[in-house]
Structure formats: structure tokens, C-alpha cells
Scaffold this motif. Structure first.
Motif: not given
Ligand SMILES: Nc1nc2c(ncn2[C@@H]2O[C@H](COP(=O)(O)OP(=O)(O)O)[C@@H](O)[C@H]2O)c(=O)[nH]1
Ligand SMILES: [Mg+2]
Lengths: 120, 179
Positions: A1-7
């Protein structure tokens, strides 16, 4: 998921230097996409302020023939706020301590912004 | 008075950027960015810092005009831009679900400022949405303590409509200035 990648990018960035206190990925219209901010900070306001600064920074860079905006740096007595474009649609905001070694942080931030851009 | 400033506020998509552009003959500084929130339902981009334009008034004075970002998360910009300005032109969108609630929200948000300065209300999209009528807004304004605030139907794309609101505001502040 994108948010996980960002985090995970933010995790790595915050871990790269003890002088980085917090960081966040924000959409260019001012919404928080991922953040590692101290509790008690109002994410909506931080997001909106980052977006406003970056947009104005872009305008002044153009007005004074500095090309596309890469970064806005704010220095206060108690430290730095660094806002960096991460692709067309996102901003990477970083809060650092006053004694931070800026050169090193700039390198880490640039790498992180690149990673965020690629994850978008 | 040689340099003065006023602000346009109101919900997303009501026509603030359009009004500033019309007033300044399209010569404006904008800070539009792609919208990623519910704003997208109304339009593709949104103002994140301000719209800015300047016009010369008849008496040789210059009027600096700012359009504020609509969303609440930008309220810090409202405060910055309201400072030292002559008054507020509040735009309301008749096609929104409860424009009188919008009126109350913005009047409350700017109350301290407009009590010291001036307020004019313009209602947009009355072409497609005739209701509520202006008297409904007048009643809401009276209930909020602004009984004598001027209220107009406006199309912010029409420069003369925007000029009319500016003149009403200037007149309210100092009848001898409005010309
Ligand atoms: N038909 C119609 N369109 C309007 C009216 N007022 C505004 N608009 C349109 O609504 C949009 C408003 O966008 P904008 O000015 O960016 O809104 P802002 O978010 O308040 O800055 C523009 O496309 C205008 O042309 C109106 O009274 N009638
Ligand atoms: Mg706008």
C-alpha cells in the motif's frame, strides 16, 4: 500500500540522523498522506501550512527566474523546517534540531523525496 | 488612504478566485494546486495560499485584493490576510446544501475582524439555484448581529458584479471614498 511505502521511507529518514525530529508526506493541496510527527501536532494545520509555503515558494522561484521549486527552508531559534517537493503531487516536510548538520540532512531528504516520488 | 486591501472569503468553488480575476482583469497571482480532497467534486484545483490582484481606484488609490483558500485547514491564512484589511466580501454558493450554515460558519470565523471593519455578502449561482432568496440571508445576518450588511446576487465572472460589492464595502467604511 502507498501509505505503508511512505511510512517506511519516513521511518528510514528519521532513523538516518538523530537531528531529524519528525517528518511527513503531504499532498500539494495540504492533506497529510503519511506522518511521523510528535503527538499533539495538528496534522491538518501542518499539512495546510506546508502546502501554502511550497506553493508560494514555487511562485517566487519562478518570479525570480530560479526555475521549478525544489525546497523551502525555514530556520527558527529552536530548529529547522525543511519542505521538499516529492514529485508533482507531494511534499516532504522535515523538522530538525537547531544544531543539525544541514548538509547531511539535505542529502538524506533528497534521497527520501526521490523514494516518495517513485512510490506515488 | 493610498494603499488599501480587502479580502474575499467563502466555501470551496463559490467563485473567490473567479471574482479576484474578474476584478483585476485576469492579472492575478494564484496559488492553485491539484485538489485531492472532497474539493474534487467541485473542481480540479484549489487555492492553497491566496489569490492576489491589485486595481487602481478612481481617486488614485490602490486596492490590493486577496482571495482566501476556502477549506478550514487554511484558517491560518485567513488570519494572516485579514490583518490590516478594510473588510470582508463573503461569497456564498446557492447550490450548496446549506448556504445559511456556511454564512454562519464564516461570520463566526471572522466575527472579531468584521466587527472592526466591514462585511458585504454576495450570493453566487442564483442563475441555476434561485433558492434561498436574499431575504433568507438577510434574516440569518440579522440573527447573527449584522442587520445592515448589504447582500447581493452576483455572478463572479461578471466584473461589474464584483465591482458593485467592492463599492458597497468601501461605501460602508467611508461614504466619501466610494465615489
Ligand atoms: N453558472 C455560474 N457559475 C459560477 C457562478 N459563480 C461561480 N461560478 C463558477 O464556479 C467556479 C468557481 O471556481 P473558483 O473561482 O475557483 O472558486 P473558489 O474556490 O471560490 O476560488 C468557476 O468555474 C466559475 O465560473 C455563478 O454565479 N453561476
Ligand atoms: Mg480559489
Amino acid at each position: 500500500m502507498r501509505q505503508e511505502a511512505f511510512t517506511s521511507v519516513l521511518d528510514e529518514l528519521n532513523g538516518s540522523s538523530a537531528d531529524i525530529e519528525a517528518s511527513a508526506v503531504i499532498s500539494t493541496d495540504g492533506l497529510m498522506m503519511a506522518s511521523l510527527l510528535p503527538v499533539g501536532l495538528d496534522e491538518d494545520r501542518v499539512g495546510a501550512m506546508s502546502a501554502a509555503m511550497l506553493s508560494l515558494g514555487g511562485r517566487i522561484a519562478k518570479e525570480l527566474s530560479r526555475g521549478d521549486l525544489e525546497q523551502v527552508l525555514v530556520k527558527g531559534e529552536a530548529g529547522y523546517v525543511l519542505m521538499t517537493s516529492a514529485g508533482q503531487d507531494a511534499v516532504l516536510s522535515v523538522i530538525a534540531k537547531p544544531q543539525a548538520r544541514l548538509g547531511l540532512i539535505l542529502l538524506d531528504v533528497k534521497r527520501a523525496a526521490e523514494a516518495i516520488k517513485n512510490a506515488l | 488612504m493610498d494603499q488599501c486591501k480587502l479580502i474575499f472569503a467563502g466555501p470551496v468553488g463559490v467563485g473567490k478566485t473567479t471574482a479576484v480575476a474578474a476584478l483585476c482583469h485576469g492579472r492575478l497571482l494564484t496559488t492553485e494546486e491539484d485538489a485531492s480532497d472532497v474539493t474534487r467534486l467541485h473542481k480540479d484545483t484549489t487555492t492553497v495560499a491566496f489569490d492576489y490582484g491589485v486595481i487602481d481606484l478612481d481617486g488614485g488609490d490602490r486596492l490590493h485584493v486577496y482571495g482566501l483558500p476556502g477549506q478550514k485547514r487554511f484558517d491560518f491564512m485567513w488570519e494572516i490576510l485579514a490583518k490590516d484589511s478594510l473588510g470582508l466580501i463573503l461569497l456564498l454558493d446557492n447550490s450548496r446544501s446549506s448556504p445559511c450554515a456556511d454564512l454562519k460558519f464564516y461570520v463566526d470565523a471572522f466575527r472579531g475582524f468584521i466587527e472592526q471593519t466591514g462585511l458585504v455578502v454576495g450570493v453566487t449561482r442564483t442563475d441555476s439555484h434561485p433558492l434561498p432568496v436574499l431575504d433568507t440571508y438577510r434574516a440569518s445576518l440579522a440573527a447573527l448581529g449584522f442587520k445592515s450588511c448589504p447582500v447581493f446576487e452576483v455572478d463572479p465572472r461578471m466584473r461589474e458584479n464584483v465591482v458593485m460589492m467592492v463599492q458597497a464595502l468601501l461605501y460602508q467604511l467611508a461614504p466619501e471614498l466610494a465615489g
